[in-house]
Scaffold this active site. Sequence first.
Site, mmCIF file in Angstrom:
data_model
loop_
_atom_site.group_PDB
_atom_site.id
_atom_site.type_symbol
_atom_site.label_atom_id
_atom_site.label_comp_id
_atom_site.label_asym_id
_atom_site.label_seq_id
_atom_site.Cartn_x
_atom_site.Cartn_y
_atom_site.Cartn_z
ATOM 1 N N HIS A 121 0.813 -1.214 0.000
ATOM 2 C CA HIS A 121 0.000 0.000 0.000
ATOM 3 C C HIS A 121 0.851 1.271 0.000
ATOM 4 C CE1 HIS A 121 0.820 0.713 4.326
ATOM 5 N NE2 HIS A 121 0.768 -0.612 4.436
ATOM 6 N N ASP A 122 0.390 2.223 -0.796
ATOM 7 C CA ASP A 122 0.954 3.570 -0.852
ATOM 8 C C ASP A 122 2.340 3.641 -1.472
ATOM 9 O OD1 ASP A 122 -1.244 5.011 0.641
ATOM 10 O OD2 ASP A 122 -0.626 3.584 2.178
ATOM 11 N N GLY A 139 5.010 -1.030 2.866
ATOM 12 C CA GLY A 139 4.187 0.139 2.572
ATOM 13 C C GLY A 139 4.984 1.431 2.492
#
Length: 263
Positions: A121-122, A139
């Site tokens: 994520h991200d 992340g």
Amino acid sequence: MALIHPTAIIDAKAELDPSVEVGPYSVIGPRVRIGAGTRIASHVVVEGDTTIGRDNVIYQFCSLGGAPQDKKYRGEPTRLEIGDRNTIREYCSLNLGTVQDAGVTRLGNDNWILAYVHIAHDCQVGSNTIFSNNATLAGHVHVGDWVIMSGFAAVHQFCKIGDHAFVGMNASLSQDVPPFILAAGTPIAPRGLNIEGLKRRGFGADEIAALRRAYKLIYKSGLTLDEARAALAQEESGLDGNPAGRLRNLRAFLDNASRGIVR
């Protein structure tokens, strides 16, 4: 519809260009948009708020747009964006972003993502990168353009890897890797400039010479990082054109290093 296998499950709200191919048993969710010429192989799951650009090739058993592997995630509306002309090989996973960061995970254009790669994520991944088998990003990792991640390299949360860097096989990376640097070994350490990569991408002799001097200032001079940054600024002031631009890129990265640099 002739390009969609009859066993594929595609939500009526998904937006697929008529030229998109979808193989057997793949599942496409309602908030997915896929651009012209992209090919989805068999047993691929694309879900979440996911945008995939043109002329990508996504191999079997990939999972794209799944929920972040983050205990704080509560189903907030976040996204995955994949650009154009990427090759994503078998068993790769790319997750949605989180509201604790930009809310979007991004993969740029012309990337070569090999089997079992995880992009969490991200993460923000640039263009023209190569991720070898089993390379893994935790992340919030930022990866620049033309970066090569060797097999089984693993990157800690919030690290940054600069343009044209090379990260060696089995590397365990918990600090930032500046642009143009080759980092490898256990424990990971700077091993010089990514000379072969720079030559292949057309860097001139004057650019490479300037970067060699910069490398010595950062890693061989005994200067603190702040002192090295000041020396780089002085070095840049005596250059123009591409050599000056390369040092400017390097200095900007050092100014924004979030976890310290591999040194």
